[in-house]
Design a protein around this motif. Structure first.
Motif, PDB file in Angstrom:
ATOM      1  N   LEU A 114      43.869 -10.231  98.292  1.00 50.86           N
ATOM      2  CA  LEU A 114      43.811 -10.613  96.762  1.00 50.86           C
ATOM      3  C   LEU A 114      43.455 -11.971  96.516  1.00 50.86           C
ATOM      4  O   LEU A 114      43.796 -13.021  97.625  1.00 50.86           O
ATOM      5  CB  LEU A 114      45.095 -10.206  96.146  1.00 50.86           C
ATOM      6  N   PRO A 115      43.035 -12.329  95.480  1.00 54.60           N
ATOM      7  CA  PRO A 115      42.722 -13.995  95.060  1.00 54.60           C
ATOM      8  C   PRO A 115      44.109 -14.495  95.311  1.00 54.60           C
ATOM      9  O   PRO A 115      45.117 -14.077  95.285  1.00 54.60           O
ATOM     10  CB  PRO A 115      42.202 -13.761  93.650  1.00 54.60           C
ATOM     11  N   PRO A 116      44.113 -15.953  95.619  1.00 54.11           N
ATOM     12  CA  PRO A 116      45.177 -16.759  95.682  1.00 54.11           C
ATOM     13  C   PRO A 116      46.151 -16.816  94.916  1.00 54.11           C
ATOM     14  O   PRO A 116      45.604 -16.635  93.397  1.00 54.11           O
ATOM     15  CB  PRO A 116      44.502 -18.080  96.097  1.00 54.11           C
ATOM     16  N   HIS A 117      47.324 -16.829  94.782  1.00 54.64           N
ATOM     17  CA  HIS A 117      48.550 -16.827  93.726  1.00 54.64           C
ATOM     18  C   HIS A 117      48.138 -15.483  92.783  1.00 54.64           C
ATOM     19  O   HIS A 117      48.432 -15.833  91.401  1.00 54.64           O
ATOM     20  CB  HIS A 117      48.211 -18.235  92.996  1.00 54.64           C
ATOM     21  N   PRO A 129      34.844  -4.520  90.008  1.00 57.76           N
ATOM     22  CA  PRO A 129      35.621  -4.619  91.496  1.00 57.76           C
ATOM     23  C   PRO A 129      36.271  -3.373  91.690  1.00 57.76           C
ATOM     24  O   PRO A 129      36.942  -2.787  90.657  1.00 57.76           O
ATOM     25  CB  PRO A 129      36.465  -5.749  91.308  1.00 57.76           C
ATOM     26  N   LEU A 130      36.325  -3.010  92.676  1.00 53.88           N
ATOM     27  CA  LEU A 130      37.312  -1.686  93.002  1.00 53.88           C
ATOM     28  C   LEU A 130      38.699  -1.901  92.851  1.00 53.88           C
ATOM     29  O   LEU A 130      39.559  -1.142  92.637  1.00 53.88           O
ATOM     30  CB  LEU A 130      36.673  -1.084  94.356  1.00 53.88           C
ATOM     31  N   LEU A 139      36.143  -9.857  85.403  1.00 50.14           N
ATOM     32  CA  LEU A 139      36.978  -9.158  86.108  1.00 50.14           C
ATOM     33  C   LEU A 139      36.803  -9.438  87.757  1.00 50.14           C
ATOM     34  O   LEU A 139      37.395  -9.615  88.462  1.00 50.14           O
ATOM     35  CB  LEU A 139      36.569  -7.555  85.994  1.00 50.14           C
ATOM     36  N   ARG A 140      35.360  -9.663  88.002  1.00 55.50           N
ATOM     37  CA  ARG A 140      34.877  -9.792  89.434  1.00 55.50           C
ATOM     38  C   ARG A 140      35.505 -11.334  89.789  1.00 55.50           C
ATOM     39  O   ARG A 140      35.709 -11.704  90.813  1.00 55.50           O
ATOM     40  CB  ARG A 140      33.560  -9.896  89.527  1.00 55.50           C
ATOM     41  N   ALA A 141      35.492 -12.110  88.694  1.00 58.97           N
ATOM     42  CA  ALA A 141      36.229 -13.460  89.025  1.00 58.97           C
ATOM     43  C   ALA A 141      37.647 -13.470  89.484  1.00 58.97           C
ATOM     44  O   ALA A 141      38.159 -14.284  90.200  1.00 58.97           O
ATOM     45  CB  ALA A 141      36.140 -14.573  88.020  1.00 58.97           C
ATOM     46  N   ASN A 142      38.318 -12.525  88.952  1.00 59.09           N
ATOM     47  CA  ASN A 142      39.603 -12.478  89.358  1.00 59.09           C
ATOM     48  C   ASN A 142      40.052 -10.962  89.932  1.00 59.09           C
ATOM     49  O   ASN A 142      41.058 -10.733  90.113  1.00 59.09           O
ATOM     50  CB  ASN A 142      40.497 -12.058  87.868  1.00 59.09           C
ATOM     51  N   GLY A 143      38.798 -10.518  90.849  1.00 55.55           N
ATOM     52  CA  GLY A 143      38.843  -9.523  91.668  1.00 55.55           C
ATOM     53  C   GLY A 143      39.311  -9.570  93.214  1.00 55.55           C
ATOM     54  O   GLY A 143      39.698 -10.830  93.365  1.00 55.55           O
ATOM     55  N   LEU A 144      39.286  -8.690  93.841  1.00 54.34           N
ATOM     56  CA  LEU A 144      39.764  -8.922  95.213  1.00 54.34           C
ATOM     57  C   LEU A 144      38.750  -9.882  96.004  1.00 54.34           C
ATOM     58  O   LEU A 144      37.504  -9.943  95.575  1.00 54.34           O
ATOM     59  CB  LEU A 144      39.632  -7.432  95.893  1.00 54.34           C
ATOM     60  N   VAL A 145      39.253 -10.522  97.118  1.00 51.55           N
ATOM     61  CA  VAL A 145      38.491 -11.153  98.068  1.00 51.55           C
ATOM     62  C   VAL A 145      37.718 -10.382  99.024  1.00 51.55           C
ATOM     63  O   VAL A 145      36.617 -10.539  99.155  1.00 51.55           O
ATOM     64  CB  VAL A 145      39.656 -12.262  98.752  1.00 51.55           C
ATOM     65  N   LYS A 146      38.683  -9.412  99.537  1.00 48.51           N
ATOM     66  CA  LYS A 146      37.883  -8.319 100.328  1.00 48.51           C
ATOM     67  C   LYS A 146      38.602  -7.037 100.479  1.00 48.51           C
ATOM     68  O   LYS A 146      39.993  -7.058 100.060  1.00 48.51           O
ATOM     69  CB  LYS A 146      37.920  -9.063 101.753  1.00 48.51           C
TER      70      LYS A 146
END
Length: 881
Positions: free
Chosen positions: A767-770, A576-577, A748-755
């Motif tokens: 960002l991902p919740p919490h 993820p970027l 990483l992608r599981a913990n990456g940005l939503v948008k």
């Protein structure tokens, strides 16, 4: 209106003749746009055509980023300093009027129109220096517009061509100072010169100051106080102009200060005197770097006659010759070379200011011609030229073209003798017209042939091989990249190949390649530490070529070179970027595993593999120990292996290939890579062959490159074939076991940005919740980024593993960052102060004019007339009394 047309005729003639001669030379040589030979040599192809392509994209809104930031190059770099340095020549903005595939044509127009405008303005300035026939001023100015500096140096640097305009433009402004006129307009001219290209404007301004000083010192009857007031007026004009152009200076200064240091260059000392003097002669080129100062045959003959023209006062002749000799000497003395180039030795030719001496030569030539040299004075000048040619006959810069052009100088001499004699006697108009026509033809054809000979000589130098730039293949590649482009979700890297040194600007995508004087040191170091290669000690960065590097920078697809010379599109495993990391302070990799001495192990600290794992936040590499197998025996040292050039005599086996083969063992099915940044030679393993071009001094360094897939037995034989004695690091081989990288990227992608989105010089990420910990952005960390979390205050972003890092508070959900070029705000403040000063002076002058329509008292008028006794103002054709 008729008067305006009459005053414009001579400048227009100079512009048309100089541009026509240049086009004629290109057409005779078959050069673009009149033939198939490309002009894109050296930095013209590597930097300036790609930068103009970028300007086209910005003008048409077809690219990411804006004037502040460039998302395409170096995986994201500042852009304003590049724009202010490379694209501020006003003619550069014509690029938006043409189709993008034809960008090379408006770049050619930048050079052509700068030649024309420079010659036209020099014609005007010569009229300010001393009145006389406009056509003769125009013919001398053609020599300035096509001086040797233009043909050797300026043609490949479109932004430098504004210096050709700046010298006469600042000269006109300084002349207004001498006559106490138009302070506001003069300040605007100085500001325009500095804004168009501050580098050459500094040279032009220094030369203008010296010319003004000579004019003031040699003026007869001028009181000391008046001399000081003239110089003070010029100084105030210059300071205000610099304030107006301050953003150009402050932004580029800060960018230069933060840039990767250029390779050290030592001035070798002055070239031989005869080699320097040979540069006054036309049509040749020396293999060594020298000041290129030839300014046309009429200029050469007249400047040689200058000391013999008795109509010129002795103090004027002495003053101008001292000026010319002092400027010439300053070009070859290191302290003054530094002065001309902003107190930094240039990485290249140290004689980039040579155009100012060509301008001084033309000014002296006009002063001689305006004072009607007699036939014997012109003959004395011709004799001096003949003596110079004989003394320099064996110098490298004197060739066949030189003798042809010198022979053609006989026509110039004869025409000058007829014209000057005709002006002293009541000669028939037909005689004057015939002499003028002959001189015009000689100037046009001589200038064209001089340009042609230099272009032809340049083509014989391998270093000037042109780049492909916007060829059909490049345009097809651009179309393919555009079809795969997925920015800002992922990067599409144009790959490590080069149509030019700035491929992302030229053909699109978002890669690591970036070549500029303003490559941030932070960018060069970050990409280098993560395994990217570079040239020019980091002034030209390259894309990452290995799977982990591409994953770190979010590269989803790239172009790979094909064996047939083409390119194939390849997919990569992009991370993820923007990713949220909770363990940046701990380094992100955990403790090392232990391993057998000859088996795979985790990367030792300090290796590129360890640095990549730290940025990735996961263990993905095996780093096997090497065992020499066959070939030349290497020598082990504290930091790695030294490979001799060849086996000692008597030890080479018959038919054995040169080089050294090492054996490493990795997990079968994995991907093996190698990294020996300063190795030069060939690396072969697992069916692949790679050419390495590293250097021990670090000028060029190799990237991390793929070797191939580890076979079922786990053995990885790697052969290093060096170019002479070479050194490789202790751990040059790394292996990615099956699924290790894909599992790390998935985490990483599981913990990456939503948008996330980028616009101009900003980025916004949901960002991902919490979320908590830190946000790591796949962007080299350069000064100027400010970030806020959930709408909080903006703070300077940090750095982790060379990438942009922003601390997050617990529960963070939104990240916003914006880039502001360092130096911009102080520059804008100074520019505002300069504008206020300009308005204040203009208002005061208007109010003063209303109170007293007379600009000067009778005593002041007398003083001004005394000032101008030797340098009358005016653009007319009247003769000097």
């Amino acid at each position: 209106m008729r008067a305006i047309i009459k005053r414009s005729a001579a400048p227009a003639l100079a512009a048309l003749l100089s541009m026509g001669a240049y086009c004629l030379a290109l057409a005779a040589h078959g050069s673009y746009p009149f033939g198939t030979r490309s002009r894109a040599v050296n930095d013209l192809g590597n930097q300036f055509i790609p930068f103009h392509a970028r300007l086209w994209d910005l003008l048409h809104g077809t690219t990411s980023g804006d004037l502040f930031f460039n998302w395409s190059s170096g995986y994201g770099v500042p852009f304003l300093a590049d724009f202010l340095t490379y694209l501020m020549n006003p003619f550069s903005w014509l690029v938006g009027l043409f189709p993008r595939p034809l960008v090379e044509f408006p770049v050619f127009l930048v050079t052509l129109l700068s030649i024309g405008l420079g010659a036209a303005l020099m014609t005007v300035f010569l009229g300010r220096l001393a009145p006389g026939p406009g056509r003769l001023r125009a013919l001398l100015s053609v020599g300035y517009g096509l001086c040797a500096w233009v043909l050797h140096d300026g043609f490949a640097d479109p932004m430098w061509m504004w210096g050709l305009v700046s010298l006469p433009m600042t000269g006109i402004a300084a002349d207004w100072c001498l006559h106490r006129r138009r302070w506001v307009a003069g300040t605007a001219l100085f500001a325009l010169a500095w804004a168009g290209n501050f580098y050459t404007a500094a040279m032009a301004s220094l030369a203008t100051a010296l010319v003004l000083l000579v004019r003031v010192v040699t003026a007869e009857g001028m009181p000391t106080g008046e001399r000081l007031r003239v110089l003070g007026r010029a100084a105030s004009m210059t300071v205000t102009a610099l304030a107006l152009a301050a953003p150009v200076l402050t932004v580029t200064f800060e960018a230069s200060r933060a840039a990767q240091t250029a390779p050290a260059w030592t001035y070798p000392g002055p070239p031989p005197l005869l080699d320097q003097l040979a540069q006054l002669l036309p049509g040749g080129r020396d293999a060594e770097e020298l000041p290129h100062i030839f300014a046309g045959m009429p200029g050469l003959l007249l400047v040689a006659a200058f000391p013999f023209v008795r109509a010129l006062p002795v103090r004027v002749r002495v003053g101008w010759y001292v000026l010319a000799v002092a400027v010439a000497a300053s070009f070859v003395w290191e302290p003054t070379i530094l002065l001309w180039h902003g107190f930094a030795l240039p990485n290249g030719s140290p004689f980039r200011a040579a155009f100012v001496l060509s301008g001084v030569v033309v000014m002296m030539a006009w002063l001689a011609l305006a004072h009607r040299p007699r036939s014997r004075e012109l003959a004395a000048g011709a004799g001096l030229v003949a003596l110079l040619a004989w003394l320099c006959r064996d110098r490298p810069a004197v060739g066949g073209a030189t003798w042809i052009l010198l022979a053609g100088g006989g026509i110039v001499l004869a025409a000058l003798i007829v014209l000057t004699a005709a002006r002293r006697r009541a000669a028939r108009a037909a005689v004057r017209s015939a002499a003028t026509a002959a001189l015009t033809c000689a100037v046009l054809l001589g200038s064209a042939y001089s340009a042609y000979s230099l272009i032809a000589l340049r083509d014989t130098i391998a270093w000037f091989r042109p780049k492909a730039t916007l060829s059909q293949r490049a345009l097809a590649t651009r179309d393919g990249l555009a079809a795969r482009d997925d920015w800002p979700r992922l990067r599409t890297d144009p790959g490590p190949h080069e149509f030019a040194n700035n491929d992302p600007l030229l053909i699109g995508g978002q890669g690591g390649s970036y070549y500029s004087s303003y490559v941030p040191a932070a960018t060069a170091r970050a990409l280098h530490r993560l395994g990217a290669g570079w040239y020019i000690k980091g002034r030209h960065t390259l894309s990452l070529e290995d799977p982990v590097g591409r994953a770190l920078m979010g590269v989803g697809s790239y172009l790979a070179p094909h064996h047939d010379g083409g390119f194939t599109a390849q997919n990569a495993r992009p991370g993820p970027l923007v990713s949220v990391r909770r363990d940046l302070r701990r380094g992100g990799r955990g403790a090392h595993r232990t391993a057998a001495p000859d088996g795979p192990r985790t990367p030792p600290d300090g290796t590129v593999f360890a640095r990549q794992e730290r940025a990735l936040g996961a263990r993905v590499y095996e780093v096997p120990a090497l065992s020499p197998a066959t070939g030349t025996a290497p020598l082990r040292d504290a930091t790695g292996w030294t490979l001799p050039a060849r086996k000692p005599p008597g030890e080479a086996a018959d038919g054995e290939a040169p080089g050294t083969t090492f054996t490493a063992r990795c997990t079968p099915g994995g991907t093996a890579v190698w990294y020996a940044p300063q190795f030069a030679g060939h690396v072969s393993a697992l069916g692949r062959w790679t050419r390495a071009i590293g250097r021990r001094d670090g000028i060029t360094e190799n990237p991390v490159r793929i070797l191939g897939t580890v076979p079922a037995d786990g053995a990885v034989p790697v052969r290093f074939t060096p170019d002479g004695p070479q050194h490789i690091p202790e751990h040059p081989i790394g292996c990615l076991p099956p699924h290790s990288l894909s599992d790390a990227v998935a985490a990483l992608r599981a913990n990456g940005l939503v948008k996330w989105n980028t616009g101009g010089h900003e980025l916004v990420a949901a960002l991902p919740p919490h979320s908590s910990g830190s946000a790591l952005i796949a962007l080299p960390a350069v000064p100027g980024w400010g970030c806020s979390v959930d709408g909080g205050p903006s703070r300077a972003a940090g750095s982790y593993a060379g990438l942009l890092a922003v601390p997050l508070h617990p529960g963070a959900s939104r990240l916003s960052c914006a880039y502001t070029p360092p130096g911009l705000l102080p520059g804008l403040a100074a520019s505002g102060a300069g504008a206020l000063a300009l308005v204040a002076v203009a208002t005061a002058a208007r109010l003063r004019g209303r109170r007293n329509r007379s600009f000067a008292t009778p005593s002041q008028t007398m003083t001004i007339n005394q000032i101008c006794q030797n340098y009358p103002a005016g653009d007319g054709d009247r003769a000097v009394p």
